[in-house]
Design a protein around this motif. Structure first.
Motif, mmCIF file in Angstrom:
data_model
loop_
_atom_site.group_PDB
_atom_site.id
_atom_site.type_symbol
_atom_site.label_atom_id
_atom_site.label_comp_id
_atom_site.label_asym_id
_atom_site.label_seq_id
_atom_site.Cartn_x
_atom_site.Cartn_y
_atom_site.Cartn_z
ATOM 1 N N GLU A 66 16.961 1.263 -7.777
ATOM 2 C CA GLU A 66 17.095 1.304 -6.224
ATOM 3 C C GLU A 66 15.767 0.972 -5.483
ATOM 4 O O GLU A 66 15.949 0.692 -4.486
ATOM 5 C CB GLU A 66 17.562 3.027 -5.861
ATOM 6 N N SER A 67 14.853 0.665 -6.343
ATOM 7 C CA SER A 67 13.690 0.387 -5.727
ATOM 8 C C SER A 67 13.464 -1.156 -5.565
ATOM 9 O O SER A 67 13.917 -1.827 -6.449
ATOM 10 C CB SER A 67 12.379 0.880 -6.301
ATOM 11 N N PRO A 68 13.097 -1.674 -4.473
ATOM 12 C CA PRO A 68 12.992 -3.100 -4.276
ATOM 13 C C PRO A 68 11.908 -3.735 -5.146
ATOM 14 O O PRO A 68 10.818 -2.917 -5.716
ATOM 15 C CB PRO A 68 12.523 -3.645 -3.140
ATOM 16 N N THR A 69 12.211 -4.917 -5.799
ATOM 17 C CA THR A 69 11.268 -5.536 -7.033
ATOM 18 C C THR A 69 11.081 -6.848 -6.529
ATOM 19 O O THR A 69 11.681 -7.602 -5.635
ATOM 20 C CB THR A 69 11.975 -5.696 -8.248
ATOM 21 N N VAL A 70 9.758 -7.410 -6.982
ATOM 22 C CA VAL A 70 9.052 -8.531 -6.829
ATOM 23 C C VAL A 70 8.907 -9.056 -8.033
ATOM 24 O O VAL A 70 8.241 -8.573 -9.068
ATOM 25 C CB VAL A 70 7.831 -8.261 -5.986
ATOM 26 N N SER A 71 9.298 -10.372 -8.003
ATOM 27 C CA SER A 71 9.041 -11.148 -9.532
ATOM 28 C C SER A 71 7.621 -11.586 -9.549
ATOM 29 O O SER A 71 7.076 -12.259 -8.648
ATOM 30 C CB SER A 71 10.034 -12.223 -9.576
ATOM 31 N N CYS A 72 7.077 -11.692 -10.690
ATOM 32 C CA CYS A 72 5.662 -12.209 -11.058
ATOM 33 C C CYS A 72 5.747 -13.786 -10.971
ATOM 34 O O CYS A 72 6.675 -14.314 -11.512
ATOM 35 C CB CYS A 72 5.055 -11.487 -12.123
ATOM 36 N N PRO A 73 4.943 -14.350 -10.114
ATOM 37 C CA PRO A 73 4.843 -15.915 -10.145
ATOM 38 C C PRO A 73 4.402 -16.298 -11.546
ATOM 39 O O PRO A 73 4.660 -17.555 -11.846
ATOM 40 C CB PRO A 73 3.938 -16.230 -9.069
ATOM 41 N N ASN A 74 3.687 -15.600 -12.244
ATOM 42 C CA ASN A 74 3.133 -15.984 -13.548
ATOM 43 C C ASN A 74 4.067 -15.920 -14.729
ATOM 44 O O ASN A 74 4.604 -16.931 -15.265
ATOM 45 C CB ASN A 74 1.768 -15.272 -13.757
ATOM 46 N N CYS A 75 4.579 -14.747 -14.904
ATOM 47 C CA CYS A 75 5.709 -14.505 -16.051
ATOM 48 C C CYS A 75 7.100 -14.238 -15.637
ATOM 49 O O CYS A 75 8.088 -14.237 -16.372
ATOM 50 C CB CYS A 75 4.993 -13.355 -16.793
ATOM 51 N N GLY A 76 7.284 -13.805 -14.360
ATOM 52 C CA GLY A 76 8.634 -13.745 -14.121
ATOM 53 C C GLY A 76 9.207 -12.140 -14.246
ATOM 54 O O GLY A 76 10.349 -11.955 -13.805
ATOM 55 N N ALA A 77 8.243 -11.222 -14.445
ATOM 56 C CA ALA A 77 8.599 -9.712 -14.766
ATOM 57 C C ALA A 77 8.934 -9.094 -13.425
ATOM 58 O O ALA A 77 8.149 -9.601 -12.265
ATOM 59 C CB ALA A 77 7.542 -9.250 -15.432
ATOM 60 N N GLY A 78 9.932 -8.322 -13.189
ATOM 61 C CA GLY A 78 10.046 -7.645 -12.269
ATOM 62 C C GLY A 78 9.093 -6.365 -11.803
ATOM 63 O O GLY A 78 8.591 -5.611 -12.724
ATOM 64 N N ASN A 79 8.488 -6.275 -10.742
ATOM 65 C CA ASN A 79 7.641 -5.266 -10.199
ATOM 66 C C ASN A 79 8.033 -4.625 -9.128
ATOM 67 O O ASN A 79 8.901 -5.207 -8.221
ATOM 68 C CB ASN A 79 6.201 -6.077 -10.225
ATOM 69 N N ARG A 80 7.516 -3.266 -9.070
ATOM 70 C CA ARG A 80 7.758 -2.511 -7.649
ATOM 71 C C ARG A 80 7.191 -3.118 -6.558
ATOM 72 O O ARG A 80 6.215 -3.972 -6.536
ATOM 73 C CB ARG A 80 7.317 -1.178 -7.717
ATOM 74 N N ASP A 81 8.006 -3.234 -5.453
ATOM 75 C CA ASP A 81 7.265 -3.593 -4.435
ATOM 76 C C ASP A 81 6.080 -3.004 -3.728
ATOM 77 O O ASP A 81 6.005 -1.724 -3.812
ATOM 78 C CB ASP A 81 8.348 -3.779 -3.189
ATOM 79 N N GLY A 82 5.044 -3.692 -3.323
ATOM 80 C CA GLY A 82 3.842 -3.041 -2.974
ATOM 81 C C GLY A 82 2.756 -2.784 -4.189
ATOM 82 O O GLY A 82 1.542 -2.491 -3.739
ATOM 83 N N VAL A 83 2.814 -3.236 -5.225
ATOM 84 C CA VAL A 83 1.843 -3.112 -6.484
ATOM 85 C C VAL A 83 0.934 -4.638 -6.418
ATOM 86 O O VAL A 83 1.506 -5.517 -5.856
ATOM 87 C CB VAL A 83 2.464 -3.220 -7.856
ATOM 88 N N ALA A 84 -0.151 -4.296 -6.741
ATOM 89 C CA ALA A 84 -0.983 -5.409 -6.616
ATOM 90 C C ALA A 84 -1.040 -6.544 -7.707
ATOM 91 O O ALA A 84 -1.477 -7.511 -7.681
ATOM 92 C CB ALA A 84 -2.559 -4.980 -6.218
ATOM 93 N N TYR A 85 -0.669 -5.811 -8.930
ATOM 94 C CA TYR A 85 -0.694 -6.669 -10.086
ATOM 95 C C TYR A 85 0.547 -6.397 -11.126
ATOM 96 O O TYR A 85 1.124 -5.745 -10.995
ATOM 97 C CB TYR A 85 -2.013 -6.043 -11.200
ATOM 98 N N CYS A 86 0.702 -7.510 -11.892
ATOM 99 C CA CYS A 86 1.860 -7.438 -12.396
ATOM 100 C C CYS A 86 1.840 -6.511 -13.740
ATOM 101 O O CYS A 86 0.830 -6.178 -14.260
ATOM 102 C CB CYS A 86 2.339 -8.811 -13.026
#
Length: 93
Positions: A66-86
């Motif tokens: 249910e939390s929005p995710t952001v894809s890492c431009p380097n490796c493509g892993a999904g991360n929580r929205d608002g985090v600074a590092y993959c």
């Protein structure tokens, strides 16, 4: 030079205090920390560790559905929205 009985008793009492007091303080601290531990949190961490042991994967938290995710431009892993590092490669997002 002979020590008086009072002086000898005082030295023995001081020696016992130096030996016994730190042990009692440590035990009191330990019991206090045990009484303050969050049992629900400990149980969740234990279950997560058991799941990671069964699957053979490292203990890396995954973003919930249910939390929005952001894809890492380097490796493509999904991360929580608002985090600074993959969480996978530690690249800045």
């Amino acid at each position: 030079m002979a020590l008086g009985q009072v002086e000898l008793a005082a030295r023995v009492a001081a020696g016992l205090f130096v030996v016994v007091a730190p042990t009692l303080l440590f035990l009191a601290l330990w019991r206090g920390l045990q009484s303050m531990q969050d049992d629900a949190l400990v149980e969740r961490v234990r279950q997560r560790a058991e799941r990671s042991d069964e699957s053979g994967l490292a203990l890396v938290p995954t973003p919930s559905a249910e939390s929005p995710t952001v894809s890492c431009p380097n490796c493509g892993a999904g991360n929580r929205d608002g985090v600074a590092y993959c969480r996978q490669c530690l690249a800045p997002l």
